[in-house]
Design a protein around this motif. Structure first.
Motif, short mmCIF file in Angstrom:
data_model
loop_
_atom_site.label_atom_id
_atom_site.label_comp_id
_atom_site.label_asym_id
_atom_site.label_seq_id
_atom_site.Cartn_x
_atom_site.Cartn_y
_atom_site.Cartn_z
N GLY A 38 0.81 -1.21 0.00
CA GLY A 38 0.00 0.00 0.00
C GLY A 38 0.85 1.26 0.00
O GLY A 38 0.53 2.24 -0.68
N ASP A 39 1.95 1.25 0.77
CA ASP A 39 2.82 2.42 0.80
C ASP A 39 3.51 2.62 -0.54
O ASP A 39 3.66 3.75 -1.01
CB ASP A 39 3.86 2.26 1.91
CG ASP A 39 4.78 3.46 2.04
OD1 ASP A 39 4.29 4.54 2.40
OD2 ASP A 39 5.98 3.32 1.74
N LEU A 40 3.94 1.52 -1.17
CA LEU A 40 4.57 1.64 -2.49
C LEU A 40 3.59 2.19 -3.52
O LEU A 40 3.93 3.05 -4.33
CB LEU A 40 5.09 0.27 -2.93
CG LEU A 40 6.22 -0.33 -2.10
CD1 LEU A 40 6.60 -1.70 -2.64
CD2 LEU A 40 7.43 0.58 -2.10
N LEU A 41 2.35 1.69 -3.48
CA LEU A 41 1.34 2.19 -4.41
C LEU A 41 1.07 3.67 -4.16
O LEU A 41 0.85 4.44 -5.10
CB LEU A 41 0.04 1.39 -4.26
CG LEU A 41 0.09 -0.07 -4.73
CD1 LEU A 41 -1.21 -0.79 -4.42
CD2 LEU A 41 0.38 -0.14 -6.22
N SER A 42 1.09 4.08 -2.90
CA SER A 42 0.86 5.49 -2.59
C SER A 42 1.98 6.36 -3.14
O SER A 42 1.73 7.47 -3.63
CB SER A 42 0.74 5.68 -1.07
OG SER A 42 0.47 7.02 -0.75
N ARG A 43 3.20 5.87 -3.10
CA ARG A 43 4.34 6.65 -3.61
C ARG A 43 4.23 6.85 -5.12
O ARG A 43 4.49 7.94 -5.62
CB ARG A 43 5.66 5.94 -3.28
CG ARG A 43 6.05 5.98 -1.81
CD ARG A 43 7.30 5.15 -1.58
NE ARG A 43 7.60 4.98 -0.17
CZ ARG A 43 8.50 5.69 0.50
NH1 ARG A 43 9.19 6.63 -0.13
NH2 ARG A 43 8.71 5.48 1.77
N VAL A 44 3.87 5.78 -5.83
CA VAL A 44 3.89 5.86 -7.30
C VAL A 44 2.58 6.38 -7.87
O VAL A 44 2.48 6.58 -9.08
CB VAL A 44 4.22 4.48 -7.91
CG1 VAL A 44 5.57 3.99 -7.42
CG2 VAL A 44 3.15 3.45 -7.58
N THR A 45 1.58 6.58 -7.03
CA THR A 45 0.31 7.14 -7.53
C THR A 45 -0.01 8.45 -6.82
O THR A 45 0.06 9.52 -7.42
CB THR A 45 -0.83 6.13 -7.33
OG1 THR A 45 -0.89 5.72 -5.95
CG2 THR A 45 -0.64 4.91 -8.20
N ASN A 46 -0.35 8.38 -5.53
CA ASN A 46 -0.77 9.58 -4.81
C ASN A 46 0.31 10.64 -4.77
O ASN A 46 0.04 11.83 -4.99
CB ASN A 46 -1.19 9.22 -3.37
CG ASN A 46 -2.43 8.35 -3.33
OD1 ASN A 46 -3.16 8.28 -4.31
ND2 ASN A 46 -2.67 7.69 -2.21
N ASP A 47 1.54 10.23 -4.46
CA ASP A 47 2.60 11.22 -4.32
C ASP A 47 2.94 11.87 -5.66
O ASP A 47 3.20 13.07 -5.73
CB ASP A 47 3.85 10.57 -3.71
CG ASP A 47 3.71 10.36 -2.21
OD1 ASP A 47 3.47 11.35 -1.51
OD2 ASP A 47 3.82 9.22 -1.75
N ILE A 48 2.97 11.08 -6.73
CA ILE A 48 3.25 11.67 -8.05
C ILE A 48 2.11 12.59 -8.47
O ILE A 48 2.34 13.67 -9.02
CB ILE A 48 3.49 10.56 -9.08
CG1 ILE A 48 4.80 9.83 -8.79
CG2 ILE A 48 3.52 11.14 -10.49
CD1 ILE A 48 5.14 8.74 -9.78
N ASP A 49 0.86 12.18 -8.21
CA ASP A 49 -0.27 13.04 -8.55
C ASP A 49 -0.21 14.35 -7.76
O ASP A 49 -0.45 15.43 -8.30
CB ASP A 49 -1.59 12.32 -8.25
CG ASP A 49 -1.88 11.22 -9.27
OD1 ASP A 49 -1.27 11.24 -10.35
OD2 ASP A 49 -2.71 10.34 -8.96
N ASN A 50 0.11 14.25 -6.48
CA ASN A 50 0.19 15.46 -5.65
C ASN A 50 1.32 16.37 -6.13
O ASN A 50 1.16 17.59 -6.19
CB ASN A 50 0.41 15.07 -4.19
CG ASN A 50 0.49 16.28 -3.28
OD1 ASN A 50 -0.44 17.08 -3.19
ND2 ASN A 50 1.62 16.44 -2.61
N LEU A 51 2.46 15.76 -6.49
CA LEU A 51 3.57 16.56 -7.00
C LEU A 51 3.18 17.26 -8.30
O LEU A 51 3.47 18.44 -8.50
CB LEU A 51 4.79 15.65 -7.23
CG LEU A 51 6.00 16.30 -7.90
CD1 LEU A 51 6.52 17.47 -7.07
CD2 LEU A 51 7.10 15.27 -8.12
#
Length: 647
Positions: A180-193
């Motif tokens: 879940g954390d890996l998915l958050s990095r490659v989806t949520n974090d990139i979208d937020n950036l």
């Protein structure tokens, strides 16, 4: 050919492969974002150019409006005066009658006694000002569009880097990190950036240029008032720096907690049946509530910290406005400035303060984007697999399928030995069954063959060639594997079976499914082989999923076959059919079979018994049973369990 082997714990990348600019702080992260943007130099250059033109045109506007104000004032004064007197005579008459202050103020107005307002001149100025503002708005629109183009291209490239990184990471990395954390990095974090960059960069250039342009115009109109306006700048910078230092750790914690919460949600979703079966719904909900509350509090603190910037900046801006208005009025009374000059200066001052307020309001978004960027770069900086050799070796053609483990040593952790100096040979066409208690190293052995992990010592040869001298694609191209955990993707059943054999025709797909005894249930589905599965293949049972993965391995027709508990999810009748099918599939091929049910591997050419990472016995079924060792004890225990269950 000489290949230098790196002896280290599996999953730990060679130190030389690490990136030199590891994202460890905000400055380093901003530097990497800047380097990422350099690839978009064309749209970024256009962003700067159009932003600069927009600011220049906007800066001219207040000056023109000030000129219009002076024309209106001059006309109003001139119309009220005697047209037979000159301007100098009017001012002299005022001074002679004790109105020196009024005369000093009027000296800044270029009036003509008896002449009213020149509406034509005022109209021309207003028309020019309107056209300038329209042109400035158009340039601002183009500037924003180019900035968005640069950001989207940069984020697209970042996603490509992340996708490529995933396939360069060792299996150990995914063992150590929650999905879940890996998915958050490659989806949520990139979208937020991406959102942060898009909303800031597209509206950042014009405010920055506006600050510089308005400041220059303010000094041009009145250096004294400009210096007074700068009194609040140190306070502004101090507030921004202080809030930024406090907010950045909060935003980083916010996105870390978002990753943790996503990991928990993913676990709850994938294990919802187990949670319900054991009645742990309330405990799962309580755990979610705690993490959700932590995320809410962290988000609240970060937003509250950033939200203090705009009120503080507004207060300082109003303070600056009061100082300018008071001093400007005094300068008008003293005749040092005209009313139009002060009006233009106040407009410049407001336009100078507004970008500062806007930049302060964006600070929270920028801090959030930087925090997400740090998490993405942390992922990109993760230790990678040992690179494939530049000049790989060559496998003999045709393949024989001979596999040899020679003094293989492997450890998940340096201080915890698992496999020590293990040697094993699988001759071409032979079936090697690997048995033993849980944790003995059975699956690890085949994972080493597939180079999912790197050896600490020894070597593994494939048809006489050390697999370390081959690319991973070369080694894996001759190995077909059926895992205990099935994996199917969103697509048709035919596409799933042909996943390892692109371009396979329908006849071959049907033949493979028939060999795996999957054809019967496939044809009962509404669309047969064209039935579309979702990502979880929820419409199929666990046994049906396993049959599809077996059919996938059948279709590749590899010289080496690995079956890791491949029949664990099928019923006894289907298991017998699969054993018959795999017997024909194994003909002329080397096969490794990992099994807990010993009845499924009685016909194996060699049975290897492993305990604590070492081979304690090997031989045929009959030989090991008569030897009365570890295998005999395992077999007797299973036979006793079966007898007890039958009774």
């Amino acid at each position: 050919m000489s290949i230098r082997r790196t002896r280290s714990s599996p999953g730990v990348a060679v130190e030389a492969a690490r990136r030199p600019d590891h994202s460890s702080n905000t400055r380093a992260t901003v530097g990497r974002l800047w380097r990422m943007g350099r690839h978009q130099w064309a749209p970024l250059t256009g962003t700067v150019v159009f932003g600069l033109v927009s600011v220049v045109l906007t800066t001219i506007g207040p000056w023109l409006l000030g000129r219009a104000t002076n024309l209106v004032l001059a006309g109003a004064f001139g119309r009220a005066l005697d047209g037979h007197a000159t301007r100098a005579e009017v001012l002299g008459d005022l001074r002679a009658h004790g109105h020196a202050t009024e005369a000093q103020t009027l000296s800044t107005v270029d009036f003509v006694p008896g002449r009213g307002i020149d509406f034509d001149a005022v109209g021309r100025i207003l028309l020019v000002a309107t056209l300038l503002y329209l042109a400035a708005g158009l340039c601002a629109f183009v500037q924003g569009w180019l900035a968005n183009l640069a950001v989207q291209r940069a984020i697209q490239r970042l996603r490509q880097d992340v996708e490529a990184k995933i396939f360069r990471l060792p299996a150990a990395y995914f063992d150590r990190h929650r999905r879940g954390d890996l998915l958050s990095r490659v989806t949520n974090d990139i979208d937020n950036l991406g959102q942060s960059l898009q909303q800031t960069l597209s509206q950042l250039v014009i405010p920055l240029f506006s600050i510089a342009g308005m400041l220059a115009a303010m000094f041009w109109v009145s250096p004294l008032l400009a210096v007074i306006s700068l009194v609040t700048v140190p306070l502004t910078l101090g507030v921004v720096a202080r809030v930024g230092r406090r907010a950045q750790p909060l935003y980083l914690e916010q996105w870390k907690q978002t990753g943790r919460l996503n990991g928990q949600i993913e676990e709850m979703y994938s294990g919802h049946a187990v949670i319900k079966a054991f009645g742990r719904e309330q405990q799962a909900a309580d755990r979610f509530a705690v993490d959700n509350e932590h995320l809410a509090q962290t988000t609240l603190r970060s937003q509250a910290m950033s939200s203090t910037l705009q009120p503080a900046m507004t207060f300082l801006s109003n303070l600056n406005y009061v100082l300018v208005a008071v001093v400007g009025g005094v300068r008008i009374a003293a005749g040092a400035l005209s009313v139009g000059d002060v009006q233009a200066f106040i407009q410049y001052s407001r336009q100078y303060s507004q970008p500062l307020i806007y930049l302060a309001s964006m600070a929270g978004m920028v801090q959030s984007g930087i925090a997400s960027a740090e998490r993405v770069y942390e992922f990109l900086d993760a230790a990678e697999e040992i690179p494939d050799p530049v000049t790989p070796g060559l496998l003999p053609v045709p393949a024989t399928g001979r596999v040899a483990f020679e003094g293989v040593t492997f450890r998940y952790h340096p201080d915890r030995p698992l496999i020590e100096a293990l040697s094993l040979v699988a001759e071409p066409g032979h079936t090697v069954a690997i048995v033993g208690p849980t944790g003995a190293g059975k699956t690890t052995l085949v994972n080493l063959l597939l180079r999912f992990y790197e050896l600490a010592a020894g070597r593994i040869t494939l048809d006489g060639v050390d697999i370390a001298t081959l690319t991973r694609a070369q080694a894996r191209s001759r190995i077909g594997m059926v895992l205990q955990d099935t994996w199917l993707f969103g697509g048709t059943i035919a596409d799933n079976i042909a996943y390892g054999t692109p371009g396979a025709g329908r006849e071959r797909i049907v033949a493979a499914a028939t060999s795996a005894h999957a054809d019967r249930f496939i044809r009962t589905l509404p669309d047969g082989y064209d039935t579309v599965l979702d990502d979880e293949a929820t419409s199929l049972s666990a046994g049906e999923k396993q049959l599809l993965t077996i059919a996938r391995a059948f279709l590749t027709e590899p010289p080496i076959l690995v079956l890791d508990e491949a029949t664990s999810s099928v019923d006894t009748r289907t298991e017998v059919l699969i054993q018959q099918a795999t017997a024909s599939l194994r003909a002329g091929r080397t096969a490794f079979v990992i099994a807990h049910r010993l009845s499924t591997i009685r016909d194996a050419d060699t049975i290897v018994v492993m305990e604590n990472g070492a081979i304690v016995e090997q031989g045929s079924h009959d030989q090991l049973v008569h030897a009365g060792g570890a295998y005999a004890r395992l077999y007797a225990a299973q036979f006793a369990d079966a007898t007890t269950a039958a009774s």
